[in-house]
Design an enzyme around this catalytic site. Structure first.
Site, mmCIF file in Angstrom:
data_model
loop_
_atom_site.group_PDB
_atom_site.id
_atom_site.type_symbol
_atom_site.label_atom_id
_atom_site.label_comp_id
_atom_site.label_asym_id
_atom_site.label_seq_id
_atom_site.Cartn_x
_atom_site.Cartn_y
_atom_site.Cartn_z
ATOM 1 N N TYR A 174 7.583 11.574 -3.829
ATOM 2 C CA TYR A 174 7.308 10.065 -3.799
ATOM 3 C C TYR A 174 8.319 9.238 -3.438
ATOM 4 O O TYR A 174 8.474 8.441 -2.350
ATOM 5 C CB TYR A 174 6.585 9.500 -5.079
ATOM 6 C CG TYR A 174 6.661 8.043 -5.343
ATOM 7 C CD1 TYR A 174 5.913 7.326 -4.809
ATOM 8 C CD2 TYR A 174 7.723 7.443 -6.027
ATOM 9 C CE1 TYR A 174 5.747 6.051 -4.814
ATOM 10 C CE2 TYR A 174 7.741 5.970 -6.217
ATOM 11 C CZ TYR A 174 6.837 5.378 -5.537
ATOM 12 O OH TYR A 174 7.058 3.844 -5.523
ATOM 13 N N ALA A 180 0.847 -1.167 0.043
ATOM 14 C CA ALA A 180 0.100 -0.023 0.038
ATOM 15 C C ALA A 180 0.746 1.181 0.190
ATOM 16 O O ALA A 180 1.586 1.475 0.901
ATOM 17 C CB ALA A 180 -0.858 0.035 1.232
ATOM 18 N N THR A 199 11.193 0.660 -3.835
ATOM 19 C CA THR A 199 11.422 0.905 -5.185
ATOM 20 C C THR A 199 12.859 1.461 -5.626
ATOM 21 O O THR A 199 13.567 2.134 -4.460
ATOM 22 C CB THR A 199 10.511 2.192 -5.618
ATOM 23 O OG1 THR A 199 10.981 2.674 -6.965
ATOM 24 C CG2 THR A 199 10.711 3.295 -4.508
ATOM 25 N N ASP A 200 13.254 1.291 -6.465
ATOM 26 C CA ASP A 200 14.638 1.533 -7.191
ATOM 27 C C ASP A 200 14.784 3.286 -6.976
ATOM 28 O O ASP A 200 15.879 3.749 -7.111
ATOM 29 C CB ASP A 200 15.179 1.051 -8.309
ATOM 30 C CG ASP A 200 14.372 1.438 -9.692
ATOM 31 O OD1 ASP A 200 13.350 2.146 -9.247
ATOM 32 O OD2 ASP A 200 14.582 1.229 -10.765
ATOM 33 N N GLU A 201 13.593 4.130 -7.011
ATOM 34 C CA GLU A 201 13.655 5.263 -7.091
ATOM 35 C C GLU A 201 14.333 5.961 -5.780
ATOM 36 O O GLU A 201 14.900 7.189 -5.720
ATOM 37 C CB GLU A 201 12.493 6.115 -7.164
ATOM 38 C CG GLU A 201 11.799 5.604 -8.512
ATOM 39 C CD GLU A 201 10.590 6.545 -9.164
ATOM 40 O OE1 GLU A 201 10.407 7.442 -8.417
ATOM 41 O OE2 GLU A 201 10.171 6.195 -10.173
ATOM 42 N N ASN A 204 7.529 -1.289 -13.015
ATOM 43 C CA ASN A 204 6.738 -2.616 -13.535
ATOM 44 C C ASN A 204 5.737 -2.201 -14.501
ATOM 45 O O ASN A 204 5.391 -0.942 -14.746
ATOM 46 C CB ASN A 204 5.805 -2.985 -12.372
ATOM 47 C CG ASN A 204 6.617 -3.589 -11.332
ATOM 48 O OD1 ASN A 204 6.031 -4.521 -10.759
ATOM 49 N ND2 ASN A 204 7.613 -3.236 -10.931
ATOM 50 N N LYS A 242 9.176 7.048 0.020
ATOM 51 C CA LYS A 242 9.408 5.468 -0.027
ATOM 52 C C LYS A 242 10.625 5.391 0.666
ATOM 53 O O LYS A 242 11.117 4.087 1.489
ATOM 54 C CB LYS A 242 9.437 5.008 -1.045
ATOM 55 C CG LYS A 242 7.995 4.878 -2.126
ATOM 56 C CD LYS A 242 7.107 4.069 -1.520
ATOM 57 C CE LYS A 242 7.497 2.535 -1.846
ATOM 58 N NZ LYS A 242 6.375 1.670 -1.437
#
Ligand code: NAD
Ligand code: DAU
Length: 337
Positions: A151, A83, A126-128, A181, A155
């Site tokens: 964002y 989520a 995430t890779d971000e 993805n 994360k």
């Protein structure tokens, strides 16, 4: 039977995960906790909704009372925490809900897991969080965390909180960090479904900047198989990068979609760039491959073919989305671009 709490299981990756796991494994009982934001869609879970090993709970991961009640009631073995508010462009329009859901929500889940006890808590990352690469190089698990968007910053905070709960309280946390993805059921705010749907509607395809930003693509089922493997076999306290080594400049993806749909390149419109736009992502998943034996099973060519076909064949799914609130979002995001 393993009792599994999946959060965000009505979104793109989470619903693919729930459907896939219930199909492939008979030893999981899943409770899906999802707030049903604009991105959550119970239609994604049609094939699972009647399964006896599945329950849906509509609720917010920030609701500590509800979360604690669920942990107490079900005595979860595993938590897979998908989520999140997930779209970079929306985080630029308004960051607060990102910090609320992604940071506070993660902390609420970690607290409940700490108090009630779980075998594994998997934080879907995430890779971000690694920021942006230049022309060369790849993200490894040791790459410094330098997120650039609201964002990715939220994360990164969530990952750090999860790892801190492992170090401080010995909570059995594992973290995955995956690249971009694609696949069925992805909300059409993201590059690939947005371009497919605009092309099908003969609308302009808005490419940011020079179209040469690079993303590293992975089919959603390959990601989900990695999640399942890390959940069961990953070493606690560890981070595992997930990616399929499929780097592509955005413009190449857009042209491929047009070609597959038989639409003209004149639909492409270069528009004002995303602020703080990360230039290039490329992820090294050799740790996951060598330690746990994971390998992506889907080639980009085959999985893109399947994805485009899914959107062509599931017009009612996306028409319901693009005819609703999405129109206001689209106007705000692209109207004056
Ligand atoms: P998505 O936006 O499609 O789905 C998110 C889901 O979370 C929705 O069902 C939404 O209703 C739910 N949700 C949001 N806030 C909530 C809250 N406060 N309480 C309960 N439910 C809430 O996102 P996605 O693309 O499926 O991404 C899932 C996860 O994977 C996210 O954590 C994201 O950061 C991560 N991730 C995504 C990608 C990608 O390429 N999409 C890559 C790597 C990691
Ligand atoms: O890397 C993993 C991340 O991938 C996930 O953590 C995020 O949840 C997910 O949204 C995704 O982030 P991106 O920002 O890379 O995805 P998006 O689909 O928004 O954009 C992909 C690339 O395409 C990016 O370089 C911006 C560009 N783009 C996007 C849109 C929506 C365009 O050129 N035009 C567009 O209209």
């Amino acid at each position: 039977m393993k009792k599994l709490l999946v959060t965000g299981g009505a979104g793109f990756i989470g619903s693919n995960y729930v459907n896939h796991v219930l199909r492939e494994r008979e030893d999981y009982f899943i409770v899906n906790l999802d707030k049903l934001t604009y991105a959550g869609n119970l239609e994604n879970l049609r094939e699972s909704e009647k399964n006896e090993r599945y329950r849906f709970v509509k609720g917010d991961v920030c609701n500590a009372e509800l979360v604690d009640y669920l942990f107490q009631t079900y005595e979860f073995d595993y938590v897979v925490h998908f989520a999140a508010e997930s779209h970079v462009d929306r985080s630029i329009l308004g960051a607060q809900v990102f910090f609320q859901s992604n940071v506070i929500g993660t902390n609420v889940l970690l607290e409940a897991a700490r108090r009630r006890g779980v075998e594994r808590f998997l934080q879907v990352g995430t890779d971000e969080v690694y920021g942006s690469l230049g022309e060369t190089g790849v993200f490894t698990e040791e790459t410094p965390i330098t997120p650039n968007s609201p964002y990715s910053t939220s994360k990164a905070a969530a990952d750090m909180a999860a790892l801190a709960y492992h170090r401080t309280y010995d909570l059995p946390v594992v973290v995955t960090r995956c690249s971009n993805n694609y696949g069925p059921l992805q909300f059409p705010e993201k590059l690939i479904p947005l371009m497919i749907i605009n092309a099908l509607n003969d609308k302009e395809l808005p490419v940011y900047g020079d179209g040469m930003n690079v993303r590293d693509w992975i089919y959603v089922i390959d990601h989900n198989e990695a999640v399942d493997l890390v959940l069961e076999k990953g070493r606690v306290g560890e981070v595992y990068n997930v990616g399929a080594s499929t780097e592509k400049p955005n413009i190449e993806i857009v042209k491929l979609i047009l070609e597959k749909l038989g639409k003209p390149e004149s639909l492409i419109k270069y528009v004002k760039d995303r602020p703080g736009h990360d230039r290039r992502y490329a992820i090294d998943s050799s740790k996951l491959q060598s330690e746990l034996g994971w390998k992506p099973k889907h080639s980009f060519e085959e999985a893109m073919e399947r994805t485009v076909k899914w959107y062509v064949e599931n017009k009612t799914w996306w028409e319901r989305i693009v005819s609703g609130d999405y129109r206001n979002y689209y106007e705000e995001q692209y109207g004056s671009r």
